[in-house]
Design an enzyme around this catalytic site. Sequence first.
Site, mmCIF file in Angstrom:
data_model
loop_
_atom_site.group_PDB
_atom_site.id
_atom_site.type_symbol
_atom_site.label_atom_id
_atom_site.label_comp_id
_atom_site.label_asym_id
_atom_site.label_seq_id
_atom_site.Cartn_x
_atom_site.Cartn_y
_atom_site.Cartn_z
ATOM 1 N N GLU A 34 4.447 5.729 -3.983
ATOM 2 C CA GLU A 34 3.933 4.451 -3.481
ATOM 3 C C GLU A 34 4.446 4.187 -2.076
ATOM 4 O O GLU A 34 5.634 4.374 -1.786
ATOM 5 C CB GLU A 34 4.393 3.328 -4.416
ATOM 6 C CG GLU A 34 3.368 2.265 -4.654
ATOM 7 C CD GLU A 34 2.180 2.783 -5.471
ATOM 8 O OE1 GLU A 34 1.103 2.994 -4.861
ATOM 9 O OE2 GLU A 34 2.313 2.954 -6.689
ATOM 10 N N THR A 36 3.932 5.943 0.326
ATOM 11 C CA THR A 36 4.216 7.248 0.926
ATOM 12 C C THR A 36 3.023 7.792 1.696
ATOM 13 O O THR A 36 3.187 8.674 2.542
ATOM 14 C CB THR A 36 4.607 8.263 -0.168
ATOM 15 O OG1 THR A 36 3.618 8.238 -1.205
ATOM 16 C CG2 THR A 36 5.967 7.926 -0.771
ATOM 17 N N LEU A 126 -5.917 -1.905 -8.110
ATOM 18 C CA LEU A 126 -6.613 -0.742 -8.672
ATOM 19 C C LEU A 126 -7.692 -0.213 -7.735
ATOM 20 O O LEU A 126 -8.577 0.521 -8.148
ATOM 21 C CB LEU A 126 -7.203 -1.100 -10.036
ATOM 22 C CG LEU A 126 -6.191 -1.593 -11.078
ATOM 23 C CD1 LEU A 126 -6.890 -2.021 -12.360
ATOM 24 C CD2 LEU A 126 -5.138 -0.526 -11.372
ATOM 25 N N SER A 127 -7.613 -0.609 -6.469
ATOM 26 C CA SER A 127 -8.479 -0.073 -5.412
ATOM 27 C C SER A 127 -9.942 -0.434 -5.563
ATOM 28 O O SER A 127 -10.833 0.395 -5.370
ATOM 29 C CB SER A 127 -8.324 1.450 -5.306
ATOM 30 O OG SER A 127 -7.005 1.781 -4.962
ATOM 31 N N ASP A 173 -6.023 5.698 -1.621
ATOM 32 C CA ASP A 173 -7.013 5.049 -2.475
ATOM 33 C C ASP A 173 -8.384 5.679 -2.304
ATOM 34 O O ASP A 173 -9.095 5.949 -3.271
ATOM 35 C CB ASP A 173 -7.093 3.552 -2.155
ATOM 36 C CG ASP A 173 -5.798 2.829 -2.446
ATOM 37 O OD1 ASP A 173 -4.899 3.433 -3.073
ATOM 38 O OD2 ASP A 173 -5.672 1.665 -2.038
#
EC number: 2.7.1.6
Length: 384
Positions: A34, A36, A126-127, A173
Amino acid sequence: MGTASEVAGRFEELYGRAPDGVWSAPGRVNLIGEYTDFNEGFVMPLALPHTAVAAVARRDDGVLRLHSADIDAPLVELRADELTPLSDGGWAAYPAGVVWALREAGHQVSGADLHLASTVPTGAGLSSSAALEVVTAYALNELCGLGLTGPGLAVVAQRAENAFVGVPCGVMDQMASACCTDGHALHLDCRDLSTRQVPFDLAAQGLRLLVVDTRVKHALGDGAYAERRAGCEEGARVLGVSHLRDVPYEDLPAALAKLPDDRTRRYVRHVVSDDHRVERVIGLLDAGDVRAIGPVLTEGHASLRDDLRISCPELDLVVSAADAAGALGARMTGGGFGGSAIVLVESEDAEAVTKSVLDAFVTAGFTTPRVFPAVASAGARREA
């Protein structure tokens, strides 16, 4: 209303003609890694069964017409050659931004009619926005014969969100939505966009991955995400590397000693450690020891909570209640400040763990969360 036939039927009602096709692109959960991605590190998302579905027909007159089944708002009509970044276009900014990004990249996209419907929960980490962007890019790529690959479409979608909408997200994402495959998690190197499809059939192992949507809405455009990105970039500058991905995990203590303030040290420690956690999870999955990734997930949550400081009481409660009820591991997922957590459980314990989390929310006086299983699913595709 989200099936291909339903979306196509509504398109005909709106525009008086049949669409040229219907496409879908999924939301995602991130298993590990995350904050990253914009540090050119490693991530490991998987696509959800929840998708954005778009019925689309090409236009050659420069007009872009957009409609959503999920928003109580009239049809939006724009000119493709007059699209303006950061114009606060609401939901329509995501598909419009893709048209803008394609044209900025030199692709011939003169206009289109689109009708969209999505089952990806909004504001849940959740994109949902990436799903809208990718399904638009995927459809226009095919209709206009642009010849872009999945990673190419993801980069276009990311540019739409960065430069047009104004959210400085990384590429994870969009890559997950465009490139995931059924039954696999996506090991993504965010530096060169190389990917590896990692088998992730939890049911065959007697396991289940639960998503707990806390229903606490997050808005990444509010500056908190950008502040952390700037802090990571400052850490890389001080350490003399282009991105934090270039700091070896074994050199982390020495690197932290060079940093001037606690905030930067915390951000750097999280990013370098989370890159290492991705590598650990990959090693465990390759060895067939799926259950052992649970503690790594929980460890990742502690880092997000304490070092990056992007959690919230509801997310922390999911993790603590799930762990107390016998979950193998749990962590928040996504951009933080609300949204969702993931919980790895034995299939036989899923009901008890879910009940424990729900009961904990009642006791705390929080809004009842939504809990559902995450099944590794396919990325963007044509439906009709």
